[in-house]
Design an enzyme around this catalytic site. Sequence first.
Site, mmCIF file in Angstrom:
data_model
loop_
_atom_site.group_PDB
_atom_site.id
_atom_site.type_symbol
_atom_site.label_atom_id
_atom_site.label_comp_id
_atom_site.label_asym_id
_atom_site.label_seq_id
_atom_site.Cartn_x
_atom_site.Cartn_y
_atom_site.Cartn_z
ATOM 1 N N LYS A 162 115.974 29.686 9.701
ATOM 2 C CA LYS A 162 116.811 29.669 8.495
ATOM 3 C C LYS A 162 118.018 28.741 8.693
ATOM 4 C CE LYS A 162 115.135 34.190 7.171
ATOM 5 N NZ LYS A 162 115.295 35.645 7.204
ATOM 6 N N ASP A 180 119.246 37.474 -0.350
ATOM 7 C CA ASP A 180 117.927 38.003 0.026
ATOM 8 C C ASP A 180 117.340 38.833 -1.119
ATOM 9 O OD1 ASP A 180 116.474 37.372 2.253
ATOM 10 O OD2 ASP A 180 117.613 38.646 3.621
ATOM 11 N N GLN A 209 119.709 39.894 8.944
ATOM 12 C CA GLN A 209 118.313 39.828 9.390
ATOM 13 C C GLN A 209 117.796 41.235 9.704
ATOM 14 O OE1 GLN A 209 116.351 36.954 9.472
ATOM 15 N NE2 GLN A 209 114.722 38.410 9.869
#
Length: 291
Positions: free
Chosen positions: A52, A119, A96
């Site tokens: 990412k 997200d 994460q």
Amino acid sequence: MELLDGKKASLAIKEELKLEIAQLSAEGKKIPHLAAILVGNHPASETYVAAKVKACEEAGVKSTLIRMEAETSSLKLQNTINSLNNDPDIDGILVQLPLPRHINESEIIYSIDPDKDVDGFHPVNIGKMVLGDETFFPATPYGILLLLEHFKIQTKGKHAVIIGRSNIVGRPLSILLSRNKQPGNCTVTLCHSYTENLKEICLQADILVAALGKPEFVTADMVKEGAVVIDVGITRIEDASKKSGFRLKGDVHFDSVAPRCSWITPVPGGVGPMTIAALLKNTFTSCMQKN
Ligand code: NAD
């Protein structure tokens, strides 16, 4: 059979973003800034976060990686998120997953400012998505939409069968594919571990999405001739011949299924890169709301 090449599609998205971000910069405007939080050093999470951060660099998105020890308390993590929520330069916050077991993931996700939840996991954004509003869509389902769009796959009126009902992939994808927009307007069947006659249902799919996390679960006898097959699964299989010690397998038995398909995603190089591209798009959108 043609490949739904996620590397190619994500590259095109990153190039597009890079031009737009260069334009923002030239005009003296704010450029997108993503903050990624990694708690502990789970090997797969390390790989995903590194990918990412690299993608941010490629697209011209500023990124800050915040590493926290596996023993970090929930309170300390929430304090870090609070300071990012209050930092006007930060457009997107990514935590994460999975988090260490002592931390309640829902509590952490709920503490992210929905306007920075790139997200797309916050209930506010999930709710907006369900109602058909524009918002941050969860990165993997959004990446799948972008992939379908890039390769101009017709979805209107098609029967999409999704295997797996998780909150991050199957369930939100079922909502997005059934919305009255393009890509969308599918008739959706959402299958899960209690689904009876799974093979018969899969055989009706014009678009078959495998997101259950069981390597090579979908075999040729489950796929209708000419179907579009999207393989979300990523499982690490030990392989001593590889430098990393493992190789990645999808949920679809690619070699036998591919000849039956009109389009199919490879693993790796299919949905994975699109998930990251979707995250960058969400971060860019968040930044544009401030510019
Ligand atoms: P999960 O474990 O949360 O959910 C799996 C789902 O599959 C469950 O809803 C379960 O009911 C269903 N399922 C399990 N066995 C089944 C069976 N035999 N028949 C029908 N349904 C069954 O998984 P997840 O987090 O959604 O991830 C699924 C896979 O996708 C994993 O391999 C994961 O690594 C991968 N993944 C990839 C990306 C990406 O960017 N490519 C992103 C997220 C997840």
